[in-house]
Design a protein around this motif. Structure first.
Motif, PDB file in Angstrom:
ATOM      1  N   MET A   1      11.558   4.498  -1.737  1.00  0.00           N
ATOM      2  CA  MET A   1      11.037   3.730  -2.871  1.00  0.00           C
ATOM      3  C   MET A   1       9.581   3.371  -2.596  1.00  0.00           C
ATOM      4  O   MET A   1       9.264   2.742  -1.599  1.00  0.00           O
ATOM      5  CB  MET A   1      11.865   2.455  -3.067  1.00  0.00           C
ATOM      6  CG  MET A   1      11.379   1.564  -4.215  1.00  0.00           C
ATOM      7  SD  MET A   1      12.466   0.160  -4.481  1.00  0.00           S
ATOM      8  CE  MET A   1      12.274  -0.696  -2.918  1.00  0.00           C
ATOM      9  N   SER A   2       8.693   3.814  -3.488  1.00  0.00           N
ATOM     10  CA  SER A   2       7.270   3.576  -3.278  1.00  0.00           C
ATOM     11  C   SER A   2       6.926   2.131  -3.586  1.00  0.00           C
ATOM     12  O   SER A   2       7.506   1.503  -4.463  1.00  0.00           O
ATOM     13  CB  SER A   2       6.450   4.518  -4.166  1.00  0.00           C
ATOM     14  OG  SER A   2       6.724   4.269  -5.526  1.00  0.00           O
ATOM     15  N   ASN A   3       5.962   1.613  -2.849  1.00  0.00           N
ATOM     16  CA  ASN A   3       5.475   0.256  -3.053  1.00  0.00           C
ATOM     17  C   ASN A   3       3.989   0.348  -3.329  1.00  0.00           C
ATOM     18  O   ASN A   3       3.194   0.585  -2.417  1.00  0.00           O
ATOM     19  CB  ASN A   3       5.756  -0.600  -1.810  1.00  0.00           C
ATOM     20  CG  ASN A   3       5.258  -2.022  -1.966  1.00  0.00           C
ATOM     21  OD1 ASN A   3       4.564  -2.370  -2.919  1.00  0.00           O
ATOM     22  ND2 ASN A   3       5.610  -2.868  -1.007  1.00  0.00           N
ATOM     23  N   VAL A   4       3.598   0.171  -4.600  1.00  0.00           N
ATOM     24  CA  VAL A   4       2.200   0.360  -4.979  1.00  0.00           C
ATOM     25  C   VAL A   4       1.302  -0.657  -4.287  1.00  0.00           C
ATOM     26  O   VAL A   4       0.142  -0.362  -3.987  1.00  0.00           O
ATOM     27  CB  VAL A   4       2.047   0.283  -6.521  1.00  0.00           C
ATOM     28  CG1 VAL A   4       2.351  -1.103  -7.044  1.00  0.00           C
ATOM     29  CG2 VAL A   4       0.658   0.748  -6.948  1.00  0.00           C
ATOM     30  N   PHE A   5       1.835  -1.844  -3.981  1.00  0.00           N
ATOM     31  CA  PHE A   5       1.025  -2.836  -3.272  1.00  0.00           C
ATOM     32  C   PHE A   5       0.631  -2.314  -1.899  1.00  0.00           C
ATOM     33  O   PHE A   5      -0.519  -2.411  -1.474  1.00  0.00           O
ATOM     34  CB  PHE A   5       1.805  -4.142  -3.116  1.00  0.00           C
ATOM     35  CG  PHE A   5       2.054  -4.882  -4.405  1.00  0.00           C
ATOM     36  CD1 PHE A   5       1.540  -4.419  -5.611  1.00  0.00           C
ATOM     37  CD2 PHE A   5       2.792  -6.052  -4.416  1.00  0.00           C
ATOM     38  CE1 PHE A   5       1.763  -5.103  -6.805  1.00  0.00           C
ATOM     39  CE2 PHE A   5       3.024  -6.751  -5.597  1.00  0.00           C
ATOM     40  CZ  PHE A   5       2.512  -6.270  -6.793  1.00  0.00           C
ATOM     41  N   ALA A   6       1.616  -1.753  -1.183  1.00  0.00           N
ATOM     42  CA  ALA A   6       1.357  -1.218   0.156  1.00  0.00           C
ATOM     43  C   ALA A   6       0.435  -0.008   0.095  1.00  0.00           C
ATOM     44  O   ALA A   6      -0.401   0.194   0.975  1.00  0.00           O
ATOM     45  CB  ALA A   6       2.674  -0.849   0.840  1.00  0.00           C
ATOM     46  N   ILE A   7       0.577   0.807  -0.942  1.00  0.00           N
ATOM     47  CA  ILE A   7      -0.265   2.000  -1.085  1.00  0.00           C
ATOM     48  C   ILE A   7      -1.723   1.594  -1.254  1.00  0.00           C
ATOM     49  O   ILE A   7      -2.625   2.218  -0.681  1.00  0.00           O
ATOM     50  CB  ILE A   7       0.213   2.840  -2.296  1.00  0.00           C
ATOM     51  CG1 ILE A   7       1.590   3.465  -1.993  1.00  0.00           C
ATOM     52  CG2 ILE A   7      -0.803   3.926  -2.634  1.00  0.00           C
ATOM     53  CD1 ILE A   7       2.195   4.183  -3.179  1.00  0.00           C
ATOM     54  N   ILE A   8      -1.994   0.547  -2.026  1.00  0.00           N
ATOM     55  CA  ILE A   8      -3.358   0.077  -2.229  1.00  0.00           C
ATOM     56  C   ILE A   8      -3.956  -0.376  -0.902  1.00  0.00           C
ATOM     57  O   ILE A   8      -5.090  -0.028  -0.553  1.00  0.00           O
ATOM     58  CB  ILE A   8      -3.380  -1.074  -3.260  1.00  0.00           C
ATOM     59  CG1 ILE A   8      -3.075  -0.518  -4.652  1.00  0.00           C
ATOM     60  CG2 ILE A   8      -4.732  -1.787  -3.247  1.00  0.00           C
ATOM     61  CD1 ILE A   8      -2.925  -1.597  -5.710  1.00  0.00           C
ATOM     62  N   THR A   9      -3.180  -1.147  -0.136  1.00  0.00           N
ATOM     63  CA  THR A   9      -3.662  -1.608   1.166  1.00  0.00           C
ATOM     64  C   THR A   9      -3.947  -0.429   2.092  1.00  0.00           C
ATOM     65  O   THR A   9      -4.968  -0.403   2.788  1.00  0.00           O
ATOM     66  CB  THR A   9      -2.632  -2.547   1.820  1.00  0.00           C
ATOM     67  OG1 THR A   9      -2.357  -3.631   0.934  1.00  0.00           O
ATOM     68  CG2 THR A   9      -3.152  -3.092   3.135  1.00  0.00           C
ATOM     69  N   GLU A  10      -3.050   0.551   2.109  1.00  0.00           N
ATOM     70  CA  GLU A  10      -3.231   1.731   2.970  1.00  0.00           C
ATOM     71  C   GLU A  10      -4.492   2.493   2.595  1.00  0.00           C
ATOM     72  O   GLU A  10      -5.232   2.967   3.467  1.00  0.00           O
ATOM     73  CB  GLU A  10      -2.009   2.640   2.858  1.00  0.00           C
ATOM     74  CG  GLU A  10      -0.747   2.062   3.491  1.00  0.00           C
ATOM     75  CD  GLU A  10       0.489   2.870   3.166  1.00  0.00           C
ATOM     76  OE1 GLU A  10       0.342   3.919   2.488  1.00  0.00           O
ATOM     77  OE2 GLU A  10       1.595   2.474   3.573  1.00  0.00           O
ATOM     78  N   GLN A  11      -4.767   2.625   1.294  1.00  0.00           N
ATOM     79  CA  GLN A  11      -5.965   3.339   0.846  1.00  0.00           C
ATOM     80  C   GLN A  11      -7.235   2.620   1.295  1.00  0.00           C
ATOM     81  O   GLN A  11      -8.198   3.250   1.727  1.00  0.00           O
ATOM     82  CB  GLN A  11      -5.950   3.468  -0.684  1.00  0.00           C
ATOM     83  CG  GLN A  11      -4.928   4.439  -1.215  1.00  0.00           C
ATOM     84  CD  GLN A  11      -5.227   5.876  -0.804  1.00  0.00           C
ATOM     85  OE1 GLN A  11      -6.372   6.316  -0.775  1.00  0.00           O
ATOM     86  NE2 GLN A  11      -4.190   6.611  -0.467  1.00  0.00           N
ATOM     87  N   ILE A  12      -7.238   1.304   1.230  1.00  0.00           N
ATOM     88  CA  ILE A  12      -8.415   0.546   1.656  1.00  0.00           C
ATOM     89  C   ILE A  12      -8.620   0.676   3.158  1.00  0.00           C
ATOM     90  O   ILE A  12      -9.742   0.874   3.635  1.00  0.00           O
ATOM     91  CB  ILE A  12      -8.261  -0.939   1.273  1.00  0.00           C
ATOM     92  CG1 ILE A  12      -8.191  -1.068  -0.242  1.00  0.00           C
ATOM     93  CG2 ILE A  12      -9.428  -1.765   1.817  1.00  0.00           C
ATOM     94  CD1 ILE A  12      -7.859  -2.462  -0.716  1.00  0.00           C
ATOM     95  N   LEU A  13      -7.526   0.569   3.915  1.00  0.00           N
ATOM     96  CA  LEU A  13      -7.639   0.700   5.367  1.00  0.00           C
ATOM     97  C   LEU A  13      -8.125   2.095   5.746  1.00  0.00           C
ATOM     98  O   LEU A  13      -8.854   2.263   6.725  1.00  0.00           O
ATOM     99  CB  LEU A  13      -6.282   0.410   6.020  1.00  0.00           C
ATOM    100  CG  LEU A  13      -5.807  -1.047   5.905  1.00  0.00           C
ATOM    101  CD1 LEU A  13      -4.409  -1.196   6.513  1.00  0.00           C
ATOM    102  CD2 LEU A  13      -6.775  -1.986   6.604  1.00  0.00           C
ATOM    103  N   ARG A  14      -7.742   3.100   4.969  1.00  0.00           N
ATOM    104  CA  ARG A  14      -8.197   4.464   5.245  1.00  0.00           C
ATOM    105  C   ARG A  14      -9.702   4.572   4.990  1.00  0.00           C
ATOM    106  O   ARG A  14     -10.419   5.275   5.712  1.00  0.00           O
ATOM    107  CB  ARG A  14      -7.433   5.456   4.367  1.00  0.00           C
ATOM    108  CG  ARG A  14      -7.726   6.928   4.697  1.00  0.00           C
ATOM    109  CD  ARG A  14      -6.847   7.873   3.899  1.00  0.00           C
ATOM    110  NE  ARG A  14      -5.453   7.762   4.314  1.00  0.00           N
ATOM    111  CZ  ARG A  14      -4.471   7.283   3.557  1.00  0.00           C
ATOM    112  NH1 ARG A  14      -4.736   6.841   2.338  1.00  0.00           N
ATOM    113  NH2 ARG A  14      -3.246   7.241   3.994  1.00  0.00           N
ATOM    114  N   LYS A  15     -10.200   3.885   3.963  1.00  0.00           N
ATOM    115  CA  LYS A  15     -11.626   3.925   3.650  1.00  0.00           C
ATOM    116  C   LYS A  15     -12.443   3.100   4.636  1.00  0.00           C
ATOM    117  O   LYS A  15     -13.537   3.482   5.045  1.00  0.00           O
ATOM    118  CB  LYS A  15     -11.867   3.405   2.224  1.00  0.00           C
ATOM    119  CG  LYS A  15     -11.423   4.342   1.118  1.00  0.00           C
ATOM    120  CD  LYS A  15     -11.670   3.706  -0.247  1.00  0.00           C
ATOM    121  CE  LYS A  15     -11.298   4.646  -1.376  1.00  0.00           C
ATOM    122  NZ  LYS A  15     -12.210   5.808  -1.460  1.00  0.00           N
ATOM    123  N   CYS A  16     -11.901   1.948   5.018  1.00  0.00           N
ATOM    124  CA  CYS A  16     -12.655   1.023   5.868  1.00  0.00           C
ATOM    125  C   CYS A  16     -12.415   1.265   7.357  1.00  0.00           C
ATOM    126  O   CYS A  16     -13.283   0.958   8.180  1.00  0.00           O
ATOM    127  CB  CYS A  16     -12.278  -0.423   5.528  1.00  0.00           C
ATOM    128  SG  CYS A  16     -12.646  -0.895   3.831  1.00  0.00           S
TER     129      CYS A  16
END
Length: 328
Positions: A1-16
């Motif tokens: 089950m995908s969690n869009v909240f966690a996906i957003i955090t993961e994307q930011i951590l990948r960028k930063c």
């Protein structure tokens, strides 16, 4: 089950990554504050709950400004950060809503993100950062309730504060460039580009500012400029790049300071500092501010946009040619 909240955090951590992040002016290298946290630390420090510490609200205001008026390549990242700073206050309520209505929590959270983005897009740019936050949260709640309670006009009408829990945290010249050519009648993009560059070069020379331009030109030509900041070459601009195979173009704003003080910005638009401060509190100030500790600064690019000053793309050769016409 995908969690869009966690996906957003993961994307930011990948960028930063694990690098320090500047949430004051967006660039660690030019920020007056020397110590910057990683994103993980910053996220833990910012609290947008009912107590709303002043430091957190100032950081939130700067993040909103960067997401609204930062460089095009950076806006997406800062908007993701805006969302990520709000989602911790939606996690518990989304769980309760899913449990009560026997609804898939991933769908509820996706609806909440849609609500946040809708509010971000529809809220006027002049709205205060606090009002923007409240509007985004209220819209998120409303979208979630409308999802699980389809067919009913009921939405969340409680104050957003109820849902945010405490526990989450020159010499002159007779030459006038406009006296010979009507630039509005020039249809050849390449010719228009050259004329624009020469006009700006002549203006800089008359103002005694060509030294700064020549320093920037030197950095561009010797390759010491960060190429990520170079504007994209259009087909009409290839003609001046094929000779040496490099993109030497830059924007007019590159010749200017990135930020000026709040007082200077207020004077430019015709306000005193106190008048601008009152307008900022009411959300009627035409520009947004960035906070560096207890000091406020304003993006020069933002002011250019407000004043209708075009951030033209220039080529060093054209600017230098225009300057040379003035000195003879």
């Amino acid at each position: 089950m995908s969690n869009v909240f966690a996906i957003i955090t993961e994307q930011i951590l990948r960028k930063c990554g694990g690098e320090p992040i500047c949430t004051h002016v967006g660039d660690v290298q030019i920020c007056a504050i020397k110590k910057h946290p990683t994103y993980q630390t910053f996220r833990r420090q910012v609290r947008l709950n009912r107590k709303k510490p002043t430091a957190s609200l100032r950081l939130w205001e700067s993040v909103v400004t960067l997401a609204r008026e930062g460089d095009e390549q950076e806006r997406e990242k800062w908007l993701m950060i805006v969302l990520d700073l709000l989602t911790p206050y939606l996690e518990g309520w989304s769980k309760d809503l899913a449990r009560k209505w026997h609804y898939e929590i991933s769908d509820i959270r996706s609806a909440m993100i849609e609500g946040l983005l809708e509010a971000w897009s529809s809220t006027a740019d002049g709205a205060t950062s606090k009002k923007l936050r409240d509007t985004m949260m209220t819209r998120a709640f409303a979208r979630a309730r409308s999802l699980v309670d389809a067919g009913s006009s009921e939405t969340c009408t409680d104050s957003v504060e109820f849902w945010i829990s405490e526990g989450i945290h020159v010499g002159d010249s007779t030459l006038r460039a406009s006296s010979i050519i009507d630039t509005g009648a020039v249809r050849d993009p390449d010719a228009d580009e050259r004329i624009r560059g020469e006009r700006i070069g002549s203006l800089l020379q008359r103002m005694g500012a060509m030294d700064q331009a020549n320093r920037l030109h030197g950095e561009i030509r010797d390759g010491s400029r960060n190429e990520a900041h170079a504007p994209t070459i259009t087909p009409a601009q290839v003609g001046q790049s094929w000779v040496d195979g490099r993109n030497l173009y830059y924007r007019f704003s590159d010749l200017l300071p990135q930020y000026i003080s709040f007082k200077e910005a207020a004077n430019i638009v015709g306000f005193s500092e106190s008048q601008a401060s009152r307008r900022a509190g009411k959300g009627s100030l035409p520009f947004r501010v960035l906070w560096i500790g207890n000091s406020r600064v304003v993006s020069v690019k933002s002011l250019m946009h407000i004043l209708g000053i075009q951030d033209s793309i220039l080529h060093p050769d054209d600017v230098e040619n225009g300057a040379s016409h003035i000195v003879g």
